[in-house]
Design an enzyme around this catalytic site. Structure first.
Site, PDB file in Angstrom:
ATOM      1  N   ASP A  82      45.234  35.867  37.489  1.00 60.36           N
ATOM      2  CA  ASP A  82      45.064  34.582  36.960  1.00 60.36           C
ATOM      3  C   ASP A  82      43.659  34.070  37.582  1.00 60.36           C
ATOM      4  O   ASP A  82      43.017  33.149  36.909  1.00 60.36           O
ATOM      5  CB  ASP A  82      45.976  33.923  37.859  1.00 60.36           C
ATOM      6  CG  ASP A  82      46.308  32.393  37.595  1.00 60.36           C
ATOM      7  OD1 ASP A  82      45.906  31.882  36.475  1.00 60.36           O
ATOM      8  OD2 ASP A  82      46.633  31.454  38.471  1.00 60.36           O
TER       9      ASP A  82
ATOM     10  N   GLY B 127      44.311  37.794  41.980  1.00 61.26           N
ATOM     11  CA  GLY B 127      44.600  38.545  40.886  1.00 61.26           C
ATOM     12  C   GLY B 127      44.133  38.287  39.605  1.00 61.26           C
ATOM     13  O   GLY B 127      43.209  37.655  39.361  1.00 61.26           O
TER      14      GLY B 127
ATOM     15  N   ASN C 147      50.134  30.253  37.604  1.00 59.92           N
ATOM     16  CA  ASN C 147      50.597  29.276  38.750  1.00 59.92           C
ATOM     17  C   ASN C 147      51.543  28.221  37.920  1.00 59.92           C
ATOM     18  O   ASN C 147      50.889  27.500  37.297  1.00 59.92           O
ATOM     19  CB  ASN C 147      49.521  28.968  39.595  1.00 59.92           C
ATOM     20  CG  ASN C 147      50.068  28.476  40.857  1.00 59.92           C
ATOM     21  OD1 ASN C 147      50.865  27.566  40.844  1.00 59.92           O
ATOM     22  ND2 ASN C 147      49.579  28.823  42.284  1.00 59.92           N
TER      23      ASN C 147
ATOM     24  N   ASP D 245      39.963  45.048  30.762  1.00 61.00           N
ATOM     25  CA  ASP D 245      39.860  43.898  31.480  1.00 61.00           C
ATOM     26  C   ASP D 245      40.488  42.911  30.622  1.00 61.00           C
ATOM     27  O   ASP D 245      39.598  42.772  29.414  1.00 61.00           O
ATOM     28  CB  ASP D 245      38.695  43.778  32.212  1.00 61.00           C
ATOM     29  CG  ASP D 245      38.561  42.299  32.966  1.00 61.00           C
ATOM     30  OD1 ASP D 245      39.354  41.711  33.001  1.00 61.00           O
ATOM     31  OD2 ASP D 245      37.547  42.335  33.804  1.00 61.00           O
ATOM     32  N   ILE D 246      41.279  42.183  30.779  1.00 58.91           N
ATOM     33  CA  ILE D 246      41.880  41.180  29.717  1.00 58.91           C
ATOM     34  C   ILE D 246      40.757  40.037  29.528  1.00 58.91           C
ATOM     35  O   ILE D 246      40.728  39.283  28.671  1.00 58.91           O
ATOM     36  CB  ILE D 246      43.249  40.524  30.301  1.00 58.91           C
ATOM     37  CG1 ILE D 246      43.710  39.735  29.076  1.00 58.91           C
ATOM     38  CG2 ILE D 246      43.061  39.555  31.643  1.00 58.91           C
ATOM     39  CD1 ILE D 246      45.168  39.302  29.341  1.00 58.91           C
TER      40      ILE D 246
END
Length: 119
Positions: free
Chosen positions: A33, A31, A23, A9-10
């Site tokens: 972001d 998601g 965005n 997971d980033i």
């Protein structure tokens, strides 16, 4: 520096910087972001993004990472792919921008995901 693939997971990765598929406007929806905003501290991060304003496709902007284990978040807006004849390849040169940023910022470890890849 060697290339390394990490499956994680980033928002949990320890790095100098992570790259967020952003965005164009200072907001987030869903998601990755949204996950990055929520893990970093959405209120603080949205205030930083509002200072930056709109990010055009192919540009990057940098904010602190706040509660993440990274120091910075590099926000970039990927191309909206039509058919390859509407400047999409030009926008993909954002990868060059990463390299320039990476070399000039002192960031040694950069974690990112594919940008603008359709599922």
């Amino acid at each position: 520096m060697p290339f390394k693939i990490i499956r994680d997971d980033i928002t949990n990765v320890k790095a100098d910087a992570i790259v967020n598929t952003a965005n164009p406007h200072p907001t987030y929806a869903s998601g990755t972001d949204a996950a990055i905003y929520k893990a970093a501290g959405a209120e603080e991060l949205i205030k930083e993004r509002q200072k930056i304003g709109e990010i055009k496709r192919g540009q990057v902007a940098v904010t602190p990472a706040f509660a993440l284990q990274a120091d910075y978040i590099i926000h970039t807006v990927g191309p909206a792919w039509t058919d390859g004849k509407h400047g999409e390849f030009d926008i993909l040169t954002v990868r060059l921008d990463y390299q320039v940023f990476h070399q000039s910022s002192g960031i040694r470890y950069l974690q990112h995901q594919p940008v603008a890849v359709r599922a």
